[in-house]
Write a protein that holds these residues in place. Structure first.
Motif, mmCIF file in Angstrom:
data_model
loop_
_atom_site.group_PDB
_atom_site.id
_atom_site.type_symbol
_atom_site.label_atom_id
_atom_site.label_comp_id
_atom_site.label_asym_id
_atom_site.label_seq_id
_atom_site.Cartn_x
_atom_site.Cartn_y
_atom_site.Cartn_z
ATOM 1 N N PHE A 52 -23.815 -43.452 -6.006
ATOM 2 C CA PHE A 52 -23.291 -42.217 -7.486
ATOM 3 C C PHE A 52 -23.157 -41.299 -7.214
ATOM 4 C CE2 PHE A 52 -23.155 -45.692 -10.622
ATOM 5 C CZ PHE A 52 -23.489 -46.503 -10.142
ATOM 6 N N GLY A 53 -22.385 -40.385 -7.320
ATOM 7 C CA GLY A 53 -22.996 -39.402 -7.244
ATOM 8 C C GLY A 53 -23.921 -38.375 -7.424
ATOM 9 N N GLY A 54 -24.961 -37.110 -6.905
ATOM 10 C CA GLY A 54 -26.042 -36.717 -7.634
ATOM 11 C C GLY A 54 -26.764 -37.343 -6.861
ATOM 12 N N SER A 55 -27.149 -38.122 -5.895
ATOM 13 C CA SER A 55 -27.668 -38.321 -5.085
ATOM 14 C C SER A 55 -28.251 -37.600 -3.443
ATOM 15 C CB SER A 55 -27.259 -39.453 -4.251
ATOM 16 O OG SER A 55 -25.519 -39.327 -3.008
ATOM 17 N N THR A 56 -29.090 -37.830 -3.102
ATOM 18 C CA THR A 56 -28.927 -36.816 -1.687
ATOM 19 C C THR A 56 -29.421 -37.676 -0.027
ATOM 20 O OG1 THR A 56 -30.521 -35.068 -3.005
ATOM 21 C CG2 THR A 56 -31.523 -36.076 -0.727
ATOM 22 N N MET A 57 -28.368 -37.910 0.645
ATOM 23 C CA MET A 57 -28.549 -38.876 1.746
ATOM 24 C C MET A 57 -29.387 -37.587 2.895
ATOM 25 S SD MET A 57 -25.024 -40.238 1.539
ATOM 26 C CE MET A 57 -26.072 -41.824 2.689
ATOM 27 N N GLY A 58 -29.830 -38.209 3.771
ATOM 28 C CA GLY A 58 -31.096 -37.344 4.193
ATOM 29 C C GLY A 58 -30.806 -38.550 5.940
ATOM 30 N N TRP A 59 -31.431 -37.982 6.690
ATOM 31 C CA TRP A 59 -32.347 -38.077 8.476
ATOM 32 C C TRP A 59 -33.426 -38.720 8.234
ATOM 33 C CZ3 TRP A 59 -28.332 -41.298 11.313
ATOM 34 C CH2 TRP A 59 -27.411 -41.245 10.520
ATOM 35 N N TYR A 60 -33.720 -39.136 9.130
ATOM 36 C CA TYR A 60 -35.728 -39.468 9.054
ATOM 37 C C TYR A 60 -35.163 -39.692 10.349
ATOM 38 C CZ TYR A 60 -36.884 -38.569 4.292
ATOM 39 O OH TYR A 60 -37.590 -37.697 2.892
ATOM 40 N N ARG A 61 -36.609 -39.913 11.182
ATOM 41 C CA ARG A 61 -36.908 -40.485 12.045
ATOM 42 C C ARG A 61 -38.661 -40.235 12.641
ATOM 43 N NH1 ARG A 61 -36.192 -34.790 15.889
ATOM 44 N NH2 ARG A 61 -37.966 -33.403 15.246
ATOM 45 N N GLN A 62 -38.516 -41.534 13.392
ATOM 46 C CA GLN A 62 -39.880 -41.864 13.660
ATOM 47 C C GLN A 62 -39.789 -42.740 15.367
ATOM 48 O OE1 GLN A 62 -41.015 -45.352 11.557
ATOM 49 N NE2 GLN A 62 -43.405 -44.778 11.926
ATOM 50 N N ALA A 63 -40.743 -41.017 15.838
ATOM 51 C CA ALA A 63 -41.083 -42.149 17.131
ATOM 52 C C ALA A 63 -42.789 -42.962 17.086
ATOM 53 C CB ALA A 63 -41.931 -39.858 17.894
ATOM 54 N N PRO A 64 -42.787 -43.353 18.667
ATOM 55 C CA PRO A 64 -43.186 -44.129 18.720
ATOM 56 C C PRO A 64 -45.278 -43.618 18.767
ATOM 57 C CG PRO A 64 -41.629 -44.218 20.612
ATOM 58 C CD PRO A 64 -41.112 -42.830 19.299
ATOM 59 N N GLY A 65 -45.349 -44.216 17.756
ATOM 60 C CA GLY A 65 -47.280 -44.228 17.433
ATOM 61 C C GLY A 65 -47.026 -42.841 16.422
ATOM 62 N N LYS A 66 -45.749 -42.256 15.643
ATOM 63 C CA LYS A 66 -46.256 -41.266 14.370
ATOM 64 C C LYS A 66 -45.469 -41.574 13.742
ATOM 65 C CE LYS A 66 -45.202 -37.561 18.183
ATOM 66 N NZ LYS A 66 -45.187 -36.473 18.430
ATOM 67 N N GLN A 67 -45.505 -40.678 12.920
ATOM 68 C CA GLN A 67 -45.430 -41.153 11.177
ATOM 69 C C GLN A 67 -43.863 -40.850 10.937
ATOM 70 O OE1 GLN A 67 -48.103 -39.361 8.188
ATOM 71 N NE2 GLN A 67 -49.291 -41.214 8.282
ATOM 72 N N LEU A 82 -39.564 -36.462 8.217
ATOM 73 C CA LEU A 82 -37.732 -35.655 7.387
ATOM 74 C C LEU A 82 -37.457 -34.564 8.730
ATOM 75 C CD1 LEU A 82 -35.689 -34.830 5.436
ATOM 76 C CD2 LEU A 82 -37.231 -32.695 5.057
ATOM 77 N N VAL A 83 -36.359 -35.363 8.655
ATOM 78 C CA VAL A 83 -35.260 -34.085 9.948
ATOM 79 C C VAL A 83 -34.335 -33.428 9.085
ATOM 80 C CG1 VAL A 83 -33.247 -34.467 11.207
ATOM 81 C CG2 VAL A 83 -34.915 -36.121 11.171
ATOM 82 N N ALA A 84 -33.161 -34.242 8.005
ATOM 83 C CA ALA A 84 -32.961 -33.422 6.683
ATOM 84 C C ALA A 84 -31.950 -34.476 5.691
ATOM 85 C CB ALA A 84 -31.703 -32.874 8.595
ATOM 86 N N THR A 85 -31.295 -33.556 5.564
ATOM 87 C CA THR A 85 -31.294 -34.059 3.737
ATOM 88 C C THR A 85 -30.182 -33.126 3.787
ATOM 89 O OG1 THR A 85 -32.942 -32.309 2.144
ATOM 90 C CG2 THR A 85 -33.222 -34.535 2.975
ATOM 91 N N ILE A 86 -29.150 -33.539 2.368
ATOM 92 C CA ILE A 86 -28.286 -33.073 2.077
ATOM 93 C C ILE A 86 -27.426 -33.640 0.808
ATOM 94 C CG2 ILE A 86 -26.524 -34.614 3.167
ATOM 95 C CD1 ILE A 86 -24.351 -31.854 3.623
ATOM 96 N N THR A 87 -27.494 -32.873 -0.650
ATOM 97 C CA THR A 87 -27.416 -33.837 -1.385
ATOM 98 C C THR A 87 -25.640 -33.389 -1.765
ATOM 99 O OG1 THR A 87 -26.690 -30.923 -2.853
ATOM 100 C CG2 THR A 87 -29.419 -31.588 -2.970
ATOM 101 N N SER A 88 -25.574 -33.879 -2.879
ATOM 102 C CA SER A 88 -24.287 -34.350 -3.258
ATOM 103 C C SER A 88 -23.359 -33.167 -3.107
ATOM 104 C CB SER A 88 -23.712 -34.800 -4.246
ATOM 105 O OG SER A 88 -24.616 -34.669 -5.315
ATOM 106 N N ARG A 89 -23.629 -31.966 -3.671
ATOM 107 C CA ARG A 89 -23.225 -30.290 -3.082
ATOM 108 C C ARG A 89 -23.340 -29.925 -2.153
ATOM 109 N NH1 ARG A 89 -24.118 -28.032 -9.463
ATOM 110 N NH2 ARG A 89 -23.879 -29.968 -10.584
ATOM 111 N N GLY A 90 -23.482 -30.000 -1.255
ATOM 112 C CA GLY A 90 -23.838 -29.799 0.166
ATOM 113 C C GLY A 90 -25.248 -28.986 0.289
#
Length: 115
Positions: free
Chosen positions: A29-44, A47-55
């Protein structure tokens, strides 16, 4: 339910570039936030980056100026262009979708940066 499928990971030398893609399907649906996260070995997972539906975008400090997040709302796609990659960027990268109290994650794609 929202399903997310990442692609584009791989092995690259330090200083190289990769472009990650994430395809969302299901009840997107619209009004969502999408993003990228990452997890390296042995780490939590971080967050890398996020973008809302409005950019509107946010970035983790260590990737500012090197990574660019974008999305195509018509295609339900989100991208992460990663330039000037460093060995410390090595991790599994996960796509995320959130709207109101709902959140979903992809299975992840491995990014390995060799020195």
């Amino acid at each position: 339910q929202v399903q997310l499928v990442e692609s584009g990971g791989g092995l690259v030398q330090s200083g190289g570039s990769l472009r990650l893609s994430c395809a969302a399907s299901g009840n997107v649906f619209g009004g969502s936030t999408m993003g990228w996260y990452r997890q390296a070995p042995g780490k939590q997972r971080e967050l890398v980056a996020t973008i809302t539906s409005r950019g509107i975008t946010t970035y983790e400090d260590s990737v500012k100026g090197r990574f660019t997040i974008s999305r195509d709302n018509a295609k339900n796609m989100v991208y992460l262009q990663m330039n000037s990659l460093k060995p410390e960027d090595t991790a599994i990268y996960y796509c995320s979708y959130s709207r109101l109290s709902f959140a979903s994650w992809g299975q992840g794609t491995q990014v390995t940066v060799s020195s």
